[in-house]
Design an enzyme around this catalytic site. Sequence first.
Site, PDB file in Angstrom:
ATOM      1  N   GLY A 166      -1.279   2.404   9.970  1.00 27.15           N
ATOM      2  CA  GLY A 166      -1.673   1.479  10.625  1.00 27.15           C
ATOM      3  C   GLY A 166      -0.062   2.036  11.662  1.00 27.15           C
ATOM      4  O   GLY A 166       0.973   1.756  11.332  1.00 27.15           O
ATOM      5  N   HIS A 167      -0.244   2.769  13.360  1.00 26.40           N
ATOM      6  CA  HIS A 167       0.757   3.513  13.829  1.00 26.40           C
ATOM      7  C   HIS A 167       1.449   3.094  15.057  1.00 26.40           C
ATOM      8  O   HIS A 167       0.231   3.359  16.190  1.00 26.40           O
ATOM      9  CB  HIS A 167       1.116   4.611  13.596  1.00 26.40           C
ATOM     10  CG  HIS A 167       1.483   5.750  11.722  1.00 26.40           C
ATOM     11  ND1 HIS A 167       0.262   7.172  12.369  1.00 26.40           N
ATOM     12  CD2 HIS A 167       1.031   5.500  10.972  1.00 26.40           C
ATOM     13  CE1 HIS A 167       0.535   7.017  11.165  1.00 26.40           C
ATOM     14  NE2 HIS A 167       0.644   5.762  10.020  1.00 26.40           N
TER      15      HIS A 167
ATOM     16  N   GLN B 238       1.206   6.602   5.832  1.00 29.81           N
ATOM     17  CA  GLN B 238       1.449   6.174   4.073  1.00 29.81           C
ATOM     18  C   GLN B 238       2.943   6.464   3.996  1.00 29.81           C
ATOM     19  O   GLN B 238       3.446   6.868   4.961  1.00 29.81           O
ATOM     20  CB  GLN B 238       0.433   6.234   3.101  1.00 29.81           C
ATOM     21  CG  GLN B 238      -1.243   5.801   2.796  1.00 29.81           C
ATOM     22  CD  GLN B 238      -2.085   5.532   4.385  1.00 29.81           C
ATOM     23  OE1 GLN B 238      -2.110   7.170   4.685  1.00 29.81           O
ATOM     24  NE2 GLN B 238      -2.672   5.472   5.144  1.00 29.81           N
TER      25      GLN B 238
ATOM     26  N   LYS C  74       7.601   5.487  10.908  1.00 28.86           N
ATOM     27  CA  LYS C  74       6.281   7.349  11.556  1.00 28.86           C
ATOM     28  C   LYS C  74       5.434   6.800  12.897  1.00 28.86           C
ATOM     29  O   LYS C  74       6.335   8.100  13.396  1.00 28.86           O
ATOM     30  CB  LYS C  74       5.784   7.542  10.473  1.00 28.86           C
ATOM     31  CG  LYS C  74       5.869   7.054   9.074  1.00 28.86           C
ATOM     32  CD  LYS C  74       4.499   7.501   8.207  1.00 28.86           C
ATOM     33  CE  LYS C  74       3.621   6.675   8.000  1.00 28.86           C
ATOM     34  NZ  LYS C  74       3.838   5.340   7.225  1.00 28.86           N
TER      35      LYS C  74
ATOM     36  N   ASP D 165       4.761   2.330   6.901  1.00 27.38           N
ATOM     37  CA  ASP D 165       5.456   1.132   7.583  1.00 27.38           C
ATOM     38  C   ASP D 165       6.584   1.886   7.683  1.00 27.38           C
ATOM     39  O   ASP D 165       6.928   0.685   8.314  1.00 27.38           O
ATOM     40  CB  ASP D 165       4.974  -0.309   7.627  1.00 27.38           C
ATOM     41  CG  ASP D 165       3.159  -0.681   7.211  1.00 27.38           C
ATOM     42  OD1 ASP D 165       2.835   0.452   7.108  1.00 27.38           O
ATOM     43  OD2 ASP D 165       2.955  -1.558   6.127  1.00 27.38           O
TER      44      ASP D 165
HETATM   45  P1  GDP Z   1       4.168   3.163  10.569  1.00 27.28           P
HETATM   46  O1  GDP Z   1       3.472   2.426   9.946  1.00 27.28           O
HETATM   47  O2  GDP Z   1       5.351   4.309   9.732  1.00 27.28           O
HETATM   48  O3  GDP Z   1       4.298   3.807  11.684  1.00 27.28           O
HETATM   49  O4  GDP Z   1       5.120   1.616  10.841  1.00 27.28           O
HETATM   50  P2  GDP Z   1       4.289   0.154  11.713  1.00 27.28           P
HETATM   51  O5  GDP Z   1       3.882   0.670  12.991  1.00 27.28           O
HETATM   52  O6  GDP Z   1       2.731   0.053  11.050  1.00 27.28           O
HETATM   53  O7  GDP Z   1       4.989  -0.504  11.153  1.00 27.28           O
HETATM   54  C1  GDP Z   1       6.504  -0.664  12.061  1.00 27.28           C
HETATM   55  C2  GDP Z   1       6.700  -1.592  13.108  1.00 27.28           C
HETATM   56  O8  GDP Z   1       8.311  -1.300  12.874  1.00 27.28           O
HETATM   57  C3  GDP Z   1       6.100  -1.607  14.074  1.00 27.28           C
HETATM   58  O9  GDP Z   1       5.908  -2.658  14.591  1.00 27.28           O
HETATM   59  C4  GDP Z   1       7.328  -0.519  15.444  1.00 27.28           C
HETATM   60  O10 GDP Z   1       7.189  -1.293  16.608  1.00 27.28           O
HETATM   61  C5  GDP Z   1       8.143  -1.804  14.899  1.00 27.28           C
HETATM   62  N1  GDP Z   1      10.120  -0.559  14.783  1.00 27.28           N
HETATM   63  C6  GDP Z   1       9.515   0.029  14.551  1.00 27.28           C
HETATM   64  N2  GDP Z   1      11.182   0.900  14.790  1.00 27.28           N
HETATM   65  C7  GDP Z   1      12.088  -0.253  14.817  1.00 27.28           C
HETATM   66  C8  GDP Z   1      12.785  -0.606  15.379  1.00 27.28           C
HETATM   67  O11 GDP Z   1      13.956  -0.104  15.450  1.00 27.28           O
HETATM   68  N3  GDP Z   1      13.675  -2.044  15.623  1.00 27.28           N
HETATM   69  C9  GDP Z   1      12.298  -2.723  15.358  1.00 27.28           C
HETATM   70  N4  GDP Z   1      12.959  -4.331  15.650  1.00 27.28           N
HETATM   71  N5  GDP Z   1      10.854  -2.391  15.173  1.00 27.28           N
HETATM   72  C10 GDP Z   1      10.251  -1.246  15.080  1.00 27.28           C
HETATM   73  P1  IMO Z   2       1.057   3.580   7.024  1.00 30.86           P
HETATM   74  O1  IMO Z   2       0.951   4.361   7.518  1.00 30.86           O
HETATM   75  C1  IMO Z   2       1.393   0.723   4.141  1.00 30.86           C
HETATM   76  C2  IMO Z   2      -1.582   0.299   1.031  1.00 30.86           C
HETATM   77  C3  IMO Z   2      -1.797  -0.379   0.953  1.00 30.86           C
HETATM   78  C4  IMO Z   2      -2.639  -0.692  -0.735  1.00 30.86           C
HETATM   79  C5  IMO Z   2      -2.392   0.603  -1.227  1.00 30.86           C
HETATM   80  C6  IMO Z   2      -4.154   1.422  -1.478  1.00 30.86           C
HETATM   81  O2  IMO Z   2       0.682   2.414   8.253  1.00 30.86           O
HETATM   82  O3  IMO Z   2       2.733   3.749   6.839  1.00 30.86           O
HETATM   83  P2  IMO Z   2      -5.873   2.057   0.255  1.00 30.86           P
HETATM   84  O4  IMO Z   2      -6.634   1.391   1.055  1.00 30.86           O
HETATM   85  O5  IMO Z   2      -4.719   3.114   1.141  1.00 30.86           O
HETATM   86  O6  IMO Z   2      -6.962   2.754  -0.777  1.00 30.86           O
HETATM   87  O7  IMO Z   2      -4.420   0.662  -0.114  1.00 30.86           O
HETATM   88  O8  IMO Z   2      -2.365   1.959  -0.062  1.00 30.86           O
HETATM   89  N1  IMO Z   2      -1.762   1.132   2.564  1.00 30.86           N
HETATM   90  C7  IMO Z   2      -0.774   1.033   2.836  1.00 30.86           C
HETATM   91  N2  IMO Z   2       0.836   0.664   2.530  1.00 30.86           N
HETATM   92  N3  IMO Z   2       0.571   1.226   5.058  1.00 30.86           N
HETATM   93  C8  IMO Z   2      -0.199   1.757   4.849  1.00 30.86           C
HETATM   94  O9  IMO Z   2       0.275   2.767   6.325  1.00 30.86           O
HETATM   95  C9  IMO Z   2      -0.809   1.840   3.951  1.00 30.86           C
HETATM   96  N4  IMO Z   2      -1.899   2.785   3.917  1.00 30.86           N
HETATM   97  C10 IMO Z   2      -2.079   2.223   2.594  1.00 30.86           C
HETATM   98  O10 IMO Z   2      -1.515  -1.442   2.026  1.00 30.86           O
HETATM   99  O11 IMO Z   2      -1.180  -0.890  -1.278  1.00 30.86           O
HETATM  100 MG    MG Z   3       1.420   0.681   9.985  1.00 28.92          MG
END
Ligand code: GDP
Ligand code: IMO
Ligand code: MG
Length: 428
Positions: free
Chosen positions: A40-41, A224, A16, A13
């Site tokens: 979840g991207h 991840q 990415k 999270d």
């Molecule tokens: P990922 O799994 O690495 O793709 O990250 P996620 O999408 O799960 O979580 C990142 C969250 O931060 C998302 O809701 C993005 O829209 C948000 N985000 C990314 N960069 C920024 C930033 O620079 N500022 C803010 N406020 N939100 C951001």
């Molecule tokens: P993105 O790509 C954050 C965490 C789960 C748990 C552990 C194992 O959005 O960054 P799993 O279901 O993979 O067997 O769970 O890994 N986890 C993540 N945490 N972002 C993710 O993906 C994750 N994918 C798995 O919360 O702790």
């Molecule tokens: Mg994510």
Amino acid sequence: MPATVLVGAQWGDEGKGRIADWLATESDVVARYGGGDNAGHTVYVGQQVFKLHTIPSGILRGQVMCVLGNGMVVNPVNLVKEMDQLQALGVTITPERLLFSTRAHLITPAHIALDAASEKARGAQAIGTTLRGIGPAYLDKTGRKGIRAGDMANIEEFADALHQSIREANEVLARQDMATLDADAAVAPYIEAAARLQPFLADTAVYLNQRLQEGARVLCEGAQGTLLDVDHGSYPFVTSSSPTAGGALTGLGIGPGRIDRVVGAAKSFSTRVGAGPMPTELTDALGDRLRGTGEHFWDEYGTTTGRPRRCGWLDAVMLRYAVLINGCTELVLTKLDILSGFEELKLAVAYRVDGKLLDYPPTTNAELERAEPVYETLSGWQEDISGARRGGDLPAAARRYIQRIAEVCGTPVHTVSVGPERDQLVQL
Ligand code: GDP
Ligand code: IMO
Ligand code: MG
């Protein structure tokens, strides 16, 4: 043309998705190499929030070809749902835009049920998985009894294999007094999905190598994060794949000589969802402030599960380790805007464990649980930085924070993000 790997440098999270969306502007192909719909991207495009779980974020850039690599575990029913959702939002999904490796393993209904059973059996030691069946799917892969995407070609044999896996899972579920699966009901949507996905199946390793040979630019989109890596993370509180840069090679079938850039995505503070050690976690009002209330989509609540994320100060010990393990050539810092308004910011630059100072995380969880972060305190800034686009637009304290992270981790930071929108990037 060489390839770029984008890796999560923390516990996932890191942002990415939005960084992949940016790097996709200079890519011809974007390929996911590991994990499944546990990811979840989020990508925010002109008031529209896209949440991608299986399909690479590159799909939102029209010129890009997307690949689901052999290192992934894919739930075919959820993949079809995601394709339909994207199409409803105006994204074209055809085999000219998306290829699915015949060697990728499939997540079955049995895997999803067994994920829940395994978590229940662990009790207080539960990992806090996303319950998407990831662990059991990789277990069957390495146990050499998995079902691969290519197996969907023969529908009859595919249905038999699914029934067999459900029979075996039902025995485990019954032993644990858990509800068993209705095989016919569970298999039907898989058969439908198999038919839909046929045209997308390909030998993606051959495809990617051919494209690289022709001079195409390939972005390997990690899911991840490094600290969730099955080898390099805080085992057993990890996922079951290799999200680190090495995973891109096996997960796509390309050689190490192809990679010339490894971008580590790091959030400007730390977050973690699920169980396991997190030395800089803040369980007080500061942690709540970093998390946000949930009113914004970027607040720290899981994209896949909605769970509140644990938040804390930036852990540069973990980040330094991630730079080392992945060979990061640069870091991109996200969510710097969230740090506006803090009086001071803390940065963990070492751990103290049993009286010893450590530059890298200890390898056992018992030691990691005892690790006390050694903090440096830096000045915060009060200005709203969401409109910054050049380094000079940032307050001096923000520039100092970024510079100190680069020094402590031993790698440059050329880019920071100051908001979720596509143009909210600062080039330093
Ligand atoms: P990922 O799994 O690495 O793709 O990250 P996620 O999408 O799960 O979580 C990142 C969250 O931060 C998302 O809701 C993005 O829209 C948000 N985000 C990314 N960069 C920024 C930033 O620079 N500022 C803010 N406020 N939100 C951001
Ligand atoms: P993105 O790509 C954050 C965490 C789960 C748990 C552990 C194992 O959005 O960054 P799993 O279901 O993979 O067997 O769970 O890994 N986890 C993540 N945490 N972002 C993710 O993906 C994750 N994918 C798995 O919360 O702790
Ligand atoms: Mg994510």
